[in-house]
Write an enzyme that holds these catalytic residues in place. Structure first.
Site: not given
Ligand code: PMV
Length: 331
Positions: A110-113, A119, A160
């Site tokens: 979680v919180g890793a991208g 979700a 997202d």
């Molecule tokens: O790191 P994540 O999966 O939350 O992706 C962020 C994506 C961004 O483009 C940096 C921010 C966004 O809201 O689109």
């Protein structure tokens, strides 16, 4: 009892640029966040995140909006703010008062991208609204999820929330007539590996960092953002036709541009190059950066890339894309 799940996602192209109106390509993955919601007799909401891989917490959101939290840390507070806001938005917009006991689990870090914030937000919205007798469509869940991200992060794109709600491989075009279009591939897109390390900064902080850099040198940063948009437009056709070598090449260029706007770290770059040395056709940061995940395209070389990432102390796993967005599993 209601159980709802929603997938994580990888961004194949265009993260950060999408915040400034350029297109992005994201795909829902075969790893999901799951939310269980049970009605309570009072109006309070109890939130429990038992085995979130990077952030476990327990919290009580009382009917007056105050939060009691067990186990305070930066990560816990970040994760909780999405859950709290998701419930508040349904309560405020639809006059819902129902109390709930909400439990959240995740099959991915979680919180890793990997889009777990969205979700979590989308599945909490779906589960909590169902508990209150409301039937939101996937599009409505995506829109409300976006509003959660926007209010928690200050700045966000619809990428997202749309990907987790709808599922599939999506072309997100903030300036297009439709927010998203499904990308239809002629052949199976296989061979993707995700490597991850823990995150040093949140998505909100990384978005803010890019915003500041852009304010300082708009004449340079706007060109980089525009270049990201161009390569994303080009990548769409290549993905549809399954031209993987070219897709990999564009992933590498995209990574270079993400480095240019300051969202990589030495660790992320080390991971990106380790994957390429082990035979990946392309590799890049996926998501906001500042730690977190990379994605590598390595058909027929999956095991080599996983081994190379593990050899530098990085957790890595294969991901497959999933056409399923938010779904009700029980209730
Ligand atoms: O790191 P994540 O999966 O939350 O992706 C962020 C994506 C961004 O483009 C940096 C921010 C966004 O809201 O689109």
């Amino acid at each position: 009892m209601i159980v709802v799940s929603a997938p994580g996602k990888v961004t194949l192209f265009g993260e950060h640029a999408v915040v400034y109106g350029e297109p992005a390509i994201a795909a829902a993955i075969d790893k999901r966040v799951r939310v269980k919601a049970i009605k309570r007799a009072d109006e309070a909401v109890r939130i429990e995140a038992r085995d979130l891989m990077l952030a476990g917490f327990k919290a009580l959101l009382s009917s007056n909006g105050s939060v009691t939290l067990e186990g305070e840390s930066k990560k816990v507070l970040a994760a909780l703010s999405y859950v709290k806001r998701a419930i508040e938005i349904v309560r405020e917009k639809y006059g819902v008062k129902v109390g709930a006991h909400i439990t959240i689990t995740s099959e991915m870090p979680v919180g890793a991208g990997l889009g777990t914030s969205a979700a979590v937000a989308v599945s909490v919205i779906k589960a909590y609204s169902l508990l209150a007798g409301l039937e939101f469509s996937k599009e409505e869940c995506a829109d409300l999820g976006y509003q959660v991200e926007l209010s928690v992060q200050g700045k966000a794109s619809r990428m997202d929330s749309t990907t987790t709600a709808i599922g599939g491989i999506l072309y997100i075009d903030p300036r297009g007539e439709r927010v998203y279009e499904n990308i239809k591939c002629t052949s199976d897109l296989r061979g993707f590996i995700v490597g991850y390390v823990s995150r040093e900064a949140s998505t909100g902080e990384m978005v803010e960092k890019v915003k500041k850099l852009r304010e300082k040198s708009p004449e340079i940063i706007d060109l980089v953002i525009k270049a990201m948009g161009e390569l994303t437009r080009k990548a769409r056709g290549l993905i549809e036709r399954g031209e993987l070598y070219e897709v990999g090449m564009l992933m590498n260029i995209n990574h270079g541009l993400l480095e240019a706007i300051g969202v990589s770290t030495s660790r992320l770059s080390q991971m990106v190059y380790a994957a390429r040395s082990a035979g990946a056709l392309g590799s890049k940061i996926t998501g906001a950066g500042g730690g977190g995940c990379i994605i590598a395209l390595a058909p027929e070389r999956e095991e080599e890339v996983i081994a190379a990432l593990k050899a530098i102390g990085v957790s890595a796993f294969k991901v497959a894309f999933s056409s399923e967005g938010v779904r009700v599993e029980e209730g």
